[in-house]
Structures are given as structure tokens and as C-alpha cells.
Scaffold this motif. Structure first.
Motif, PDB file in Angstrom:
ATOM      1  N   VAL A 106       0.840  -1.203   0.000  1.00  0.00           N
ATOM      2  CA  VAL A 106       0.000   0.000   0.000  1.00  0.00           C
ATOM      3  C   VAL A 106       0.874   1.252   0.000  1.00  0.00           C
ATOM      4  N   ALA A 107       1.926   1.264   0.797  1.00  0.00           N
ATOM      5  CA  ALA A 107       2.820   2.422   0.848  1.00  0.00           C
ATOM      6  C   ALA A 107       3.475   2.674  -0.511  1.00  0.00           C
TER       7      ALA A 107
ATOM      8  N   HIS B 248       2.343   1.703  -3.472  1.00  0.00           N
ATOM      9  CA  HIS B 248       1.297   2.122  -4.419  1.00  0.00           C
ATOM     10  C   HIS B 248       0.962   3.596  -4.218  1.00  0.00           C
ATOM     11  N   ASN B 249       0.777   4.011  -2.962  1.00  0.00           N
ATOM     12  CA  ASN B 249       0.436   5.407  -2.677  1.00  0.00           C
ATOM     13  C   ASN B 249       1.562   6.355  -3.044  1.00  0.00           C
TER      14      ASN B 249
ATOM     15  N   ARG C 212       1.654   5.841  -7.358  1.00  0.00           N
ATOM     16  CA  ARG C 212       0.386   5.954  -8.082  1.00  0.00           C
ATOM     17  C   ARG C 212       0.506   5.457  -9.530  1.00  0.00           C
TER      18      ARG C 212
END
Length: 77
Positions: free
Chosen positions: A42-43, A45-46, A49
Motif C-alpha cells: 500500500v505504501a 502504491h500510494n 500511483r
């Protein structure tokens, strides 16, 4: 320290680039390894982007609709 490598593979055999996790504890649980992988994924991906999401869990049509994403057309019969 131990370095664990994960390689995601789909049922048809498509393989993705290896993903690595460094573990500093002598003992840990599978639950903790999964939690760390999700947190890191998640980190990343964020932070980047990317246009194509390569995560393990893909949002379904309902979630895409609720989040304002277009719904995929149903398969032609």
C-alpha cells in the motif's frame, strides 16, 4: 536478518517480479509477514500511483462504482 522473497503467480502461470521483505526478528508469525507485505504494498502504491494496479486484491465492480471508477462491461454471451 532474513530476506524473504515472494513471487506472485496466477493460476494460468503468469509470474510477477519478486517482492522482498527483510525480517529482523528471530521468530515471527505468518500473520505478521502478511501484515507487513500489505502495509509495504500500500505504501509503495500510494507513493508512485501507477496507472496499473499490481496488488494481490483487485477492487470489484461494486467497489469501483462506489469509488467513482467506470464499471467493466459484462462479457458478451
Amino acid at each position: 536478518m532474513v530476506r524473504v522473497s515472494f513471487v506472485d503467480e496466477t493460476t494460468p502461470g503468469e509470474r510477477r517480479e519478486a517482492w522482498h521483505l527483510e525480517i529482523f526478528e528471530e521468530r515471527t508469525t505468518l500473520r505478521e509477514i502478511i501484515r507487513r507485505r500489505i502495509f509495504q504494498e500500500v505504501a509503495e502504491h500510494n507513493a508512485t500511483r501507477p496507472k496499473v494496479f499490481r496488488g494481490l486484491v483487485q477492487p470489484g465492480d461494486t467497489e469501483r462504482t462506489l469509488n467513482g471508477h467506470p464499471v467493466r462491461a459484462p462479457p458478451a454471451s
